[in-house]
Scaffold this active site. Structure first.
Site, PDB file in Angstrom:
ATOM      1  N   PRO A  15       0.799  -1.226   0.000  1.00 38.45           N
ATOM      2  CA  PRO A  15       0.000   0.000   0.000  1.00 38.45           C
ATOM      3  C   PRO A  15       0.833   1.277   0.000  1.00 38.45           C
ATOM      4  O   PRO A  15       1.819   1.393   0.726  1.00 38.45           O
ATOM      5  CB  PRO A  15      -0.833  -0.108   1.284  1.00 38.45           C
ATOM      6  CG  PRO A  15      -0.131  -1.111   2.118  1.00 38.45           C
ATOM      7  CD  PRO A  15       0.521  -2.062   1.162  1.00 38.45           C
ATOM      8  N   ASN A  16       0.367   2.185  -0.844  1.00 40.11           N
ATOM      9  CA  ASN A  16       0.909   3.542  -0.971  1.00 40.11           C
ATOM     10  C   ASN A  16       2.246   3.623  -1.709  1.00 40.11           C
ATOM     11  O   ASN A  16       2.723   4.720  -1.995  1.00 40.11           O
ATOM     12  CB  ASN A  16       1.031   4.225   0.408  1.00 40.11           C
ATOM     13  CG  ASN A  16      -0.322   4.384   1.071  1.00 40.11           C
ATOM     14  OD1 ASN A  16      -1.247   4.902   0.461  1.00 40.11           O
ATOM     15  ND2 ASN A  16      -0.458   3.908   2.298  1.00 40.11           N
ATOM     16  N   ARG A  23       5.800  12.479  -2.925  1.00 41.76           N
ATOM     17  CA  ARG A  23       5.960  13.281  -1.707  1.00 41.76           C
ATOM     18  C   ARG A  23       6.816  12.507  -0.711  1.00 41.76           C
ATOM     19  O   ARG A  23       7.216  11.389  -0.991  1.00 41.76           O
ATOM     20  CB  ARG A  23       4.610  13.682  -1.095  1.00 41.76           C
ATOM     21  CG  ARG A  23       3.660  12.569  -0.828  1.00 41.76           C
ATOM     22  CD  ARG A  23       2.277  13.108  -0.453  1.00 41.76           C
ATOM     23  NE  ARG A  23       1.294  12.036  -0.389  1.00 41.76           N
ATOM     24  CZ  ARG A  23       1.024  11.317   0.679  1.00 41.76           C
ATOM     25  NH1 ARG A  23       1.655  11.541   1.809  1.00 41.76           N
ATOM     26  NH2 ARG A  23       0.121  10.349   0.641  1.00 41.76           N
ATOM     27  N   TYR A  28      11.632   8.725   1.535  1.00 38.43           N
ATOM     28  CA  TYR A  28      11.602   7.672   0.515  1.00 38.43           C
ATOM     29  C   TYR A  28      12.381   8.006  -0.755  1.00 38.43           C
ATOM     30  O   TYR A  28      12.438   7.179  -1.667  1.00 38.43           O
ATOM     31  CB  TYR A  28      10.145   7.346   0.162  1.00 38.43           C
ATOM     32  CG  TYR A  28       9.338   6.880   1.356  1.00 38.43           C
ATOM     33  CD1 TYR A  28       9.673   5.702   2.020  1.00 38.43           C
ATOM     34  CD2 TYR A  28       8.260   7.622   1.842  1.00 38.43           C
ATOM     35  CE1 TYR A  28       8.959   5.270   3.125  1.00 38.43           C
ATOM     36  CE2 TYR A  28       7.531   7.201   2.943  1.00 38.43           C
ATOM     37  CZ  TYR A  28       7.888   6.027   3.579  1.00 38.43           C
ATOM     38  OH  TYR A  28       7.183   5.596   4.674  1.00 38.43           O
ATOM     39  N   ASN A  79       7.983  -5.708  -0.362  1.00 33.67           N
ATOM     40  CA  ASN A  79       7.871  -4.546   0.513  1.00 33.67           C
ATOM     41  C   ASN A  79       6.370  -4.379   0.736  1.00 33.67           C
ATOM     42  O   ASN A  79       5.670  -3.823  -0.116  1.00 33.67           O
ATOM     43  CB  ASN A  79       8.466  -3.293  -0.121  1.00 33.67           C
ATOM     44  CG  ASN A  79       8.358  -2.083   0.800  1.00 33.67           C
ATOM     45  OD1 ASN A  79       7.679  -2.128   1.825  1.00 33.67           O
ATOM     46  ND2 ASN A  79       9.022  -0.996   0.436  1.00 33.67           N
ATOM     47  N   ALA A  82       2.972  -0.646   5.030  1.00 39.80           N
ATOM     48  CA  ALA A  82       2.484  -0.668   6.412  1.00 39.80           C
ATOM     49  C   ALA A  82       1.877  -2.012   6.803  1.00 39.80           C
ATOM     50  O   ALA A  82       1.802  -2.340   7.996  1.00 39.80           O
ATOM     51  CB  ALA A  82       1.471   0.453   6.614  1.00 39.80           C
ATOM     52  N   ASP A  92       1.471 -15.447   7.092  1.00 42.49           N
ATOM     53  CA  ASP A  92       1.053 -16.834   6.880  1.00 42.49           C
ATOM     54  C   ASP A  92       1.130 -17.223   5.407  1.00 42.49           C
ATOM     55  O   ASP A  92       1.476 -18.364   5.080  1.00 42.49           O
ATOM     56  CB  ASP A  92      -0.373 -17.045   7.398  1.00 42.49           C
ATOM     57  CG  ASP A  92      -0.449 -16.994   8.923  1.00 42.49           C
ATOM     58  OD1 ASP A  92       0.616 -16.967   9.579  1.00 42.49           O
ATOM     59  OD2 ASP A  92      -1.575 -16.980   9.449  1.00 42.49           O
ATOM     60  N   GLU A 103      12.446  -9.531   2.509  1.00 45.10           N
ATOM     61  CA  GLU A 103      11.675  -8.323   2.785  1.00 45.10           C
ATOM     62  C   GLU A 103      12.551  -7.093   2.543  1.00 45.10           C
ATOM     63  O   GLU A 103      13.731  -7.084   2.904  1.00 45.10           O
ATOM     64  CB  GLU A 103      11.215  -8.321   4.244  1.00 45.10           C
ATOM     65  CG  GLU A 103      10.436  -7.062   4.591  1.00 45.10           C
ATOM     66  CD  GLU A 103      10.242  -6.877   6.077  1.00 45.10           C
ATOM     67  OE1 GLU A 103       9.093  -6.898   6.517  1.00 45.10           O
ATOM     68  OE2 GLU A 103      11.245  -6.708   6.797  1.00 45.10           O
ATOM     69  N   HIS A 105      12.547  -2.743   2.946  1.00 42.56           N
ATOM     70  CA  HIS A 105      11.965  -1.438   3.286  1.00 42.56           C
ATOM     71  C   HIS A 105      12.927  -0.364   2.792  1.00 42.56           C
ATOM     72  O   HIS A 105      14.136  -0.463   3.010  1.00 42.56           O
ATOM     73  CB  HIS A 105      11.732  -1.278   4.789  1.00 42.56           C
ATOM     74  CG  HIS A 105      10.654  -2.177   5.282  1.00 42.56           C
ATOM     75  ND1 HIS A 105       9.330  -1.967   5.010  1.00 42.56           N
ATOM     76  CD2 HIS A 105      10.720  -3.324   6.001  1.00 42.56           C
ATOM     77  CE1 HIS A 105       8.610  -2.926   5.540  1.00 42.56           C
ATOM     78  NE2 HIS A 105       9.427  -3.771   6.152  1.00 42.56           N
ATOM     79  N   ARG A 112      12.597   4.817  12.956  1.00 37.14           N
ATOM     80  CA  ARG A 112      11.378   5.614  12.828  1.00 37.14           C
ATOM     81  C   ARG A 112      10.446   5.340  14.028  1.00 37.14           C
ATOM     82  O   ARG A 112      10.890   4.891  15.074  1.00 37.14           O
ATOM     83  CB  ARG A 112      10.718   5.311  11.481  1.00 37.14           C
ATOM     84  CG  ARG A 112      11.654   5.636  10.297  1.00 37.14           C
ATOM     85  CD  ARG A 112      10.987   5.387   8.968  1.00 37.14           C
ATOM     86  NE  ARG A 112       9.828   6.273   8.765  1.00 37.14           N
ATOM     87  CZ  ARG A 112       8.940   6.106   7.797  1.00 37.14           C
ATOM     88  NH1 ARG A 112       9.068   5.088   6.953  1.00 37.14           N
ATOM     89  NH2 ARG A 112       7.931   6.932   7.679  1.00 37.14           N
TER      90      ARG A 112
HETATM   91  O1  CA2 Z   1      10.275   2.083   4.140  1.00 36.26           O
HETATM   92  C1  CA2 Z   1       9.450   1.401   3.516  1.00 36.26           C
HETATM   93  O2  CA2 Z   1       9.683   0.884   2.435  1.00 36.26           O
HETATM   94  C2  CA2 Z   1       8.046   1.229   4.081  1.00 36.26           C
HETATM   95  O3  CA2 Z   1       7.616  -0.092   3.780  1.00 36.26           O
HETATM   96  C3  CA2 Z   1       7.163   2.241   3.374  1.00 36.26           C
HETATM   97  C4  CA2 Z   1       5.725   2.263   3.908  1.00 36.26           C
HETATM   98  C5  CA2 Z   1       5.725   2.407   5.424  1.00 36.26           C
HETATM   99  O4  CA2 Z   1       4.391   2.306   5.909  1.00 36.26           O
HETATM  100  C6  CA2 Z   1       6.586   1.350   6.096  1.00 36.26           C
HETATM  101  O5  CA2 Z   1       6.571   1.581   7.485  1.00 36.26           O
HETATM  102  C7  CA2 Z   1       8.005   1.430   5.584  1.00 36.26           C
HETATM  103  C8  CA2 Z   1       4.938   3.429   3.346  1.00 36.26           C
HETATM  104  C9  CA2 Z   1       5.005   3.592   1.891  1.00 36.26           C
HETATM  105  C10 CA2 Z   1       4.368   4.903   1.546  1.00 36.26           C
HETATM  106  O6  CA2 Z   1       5.128   5.474   0.532  1.00 36.26           O
HETATM  107  C11 CA2 Z   1       4.853   6.750   0.175  1.00 36.26           C
HETATM  108  C12 CA2 Z   1       5.749   7.332  -0.659  1.00 36.26           C
HETATM  109  C13 CA2 Z   1       5.553   8.611  -1.063  1.00 36.26           C
HETATM  110  C14 CA2 Z   1       4.459   9.314  -0.646  1.00 36.26           C
HETATM  111  C15 CA2 Z   1       3.563   8.701   0.186  1.00 36.26           C
HETATM  112  C16 CA2 Z   1       3.746   7.421   0.591  1.00 36.26           C
END
Ligand code: CA2
Length: 154
Positions: A15-16, A23, A28, A79, A82, A92, A103, A105, A112
């Site tokens: 997700p996301n 942003r 990221y 990846n 969240a 599972d 995995e 990230h 964090r």
């Molecule tokens: O660090 C990572 O790769 C995460 O998996 C990214 C997830 C976060 O919830 C994990 O804790 C760590 C979030 C990805 C959201 O990515 C965005 C990128 C740009 C703008 C908004 C969200």
């Protein structure tokens, strides 16, 4: 491994992650999901592998991708965003398909918020990489290739 040239790895983003590059560049970076998928395809090719890249914002669809990988892939890079921190169901699914899984990230989840420190998907994976930005995907594919005996082509 039987035939490294025809082997596929699944690269799953949760997700996301479709918003990468739009942003939060301080967390990221500036690369987009398309950049990540290109990097994965190129890295996989260096090991005689093919990367099948998928992204979903839905937990159930990610589980379906993992199940599909059982018959179509020799390993998984995931990846789960969240969902990594919340989803026993993804844990599972990974355990269930018995494929070597790494995995990834992008950010260093341990530096964090505390709610990001635990990962269910990490418990199901043989390795976990975080904090290297999108280069973590390259490192993960390299590690997975070593695990399954795929050799880098010169
Ligand atoms: O660090 C990572 O790769 C995460 O998996 C990214 C997830 C976060 O919830 C994990 O804790 C760590 C979030 C990805 C959201 O990515 C965005 C990128 C740009 C703008 C908004 C969200």
């Amino acid at each position: 491994m039987a035939d490294a040239t025809s082997a596929t790895i699944y690269v799953l983003n949760g997700p996301n992650l479709n918003l990468l590059g739009t942003r939060e560049p301080e967390t990221y970076g500036h690369a987009t999901l398309a950049d990540v998928e290109k990097l994965c395809a190129e890295t996989a090719q260096q090991f005689g592998l093919s990367a099948d890249c998928r992204q979903s914002n839905r937990e159930g669809e990610l589980i379906d991708f993992i199940h599909e990988a059982r018959s179509k892939a020799v390993g998984i890079i995931i990846n789960a965003g969240a969902y990594s921190h919340t989803s026993i169901a993804l844990h599972d699914a990974i355990v269930g398909v018995k494929l070597p899984t790494v995995e990834v990230h992008i950010s260093n989840i341990h530096a964090r918020e505390s709610f990001r420190h635990h990962s269910f998907t990490a418990k199901a994976a043989f390795a976990s990489i975080c904090g290297f930005g999108i280069d973590g995907y390259r490192l993960a594919i390299s590690g997975l290739a070593a695990k399954i005996g795929a050799r880098a082509s010169t």
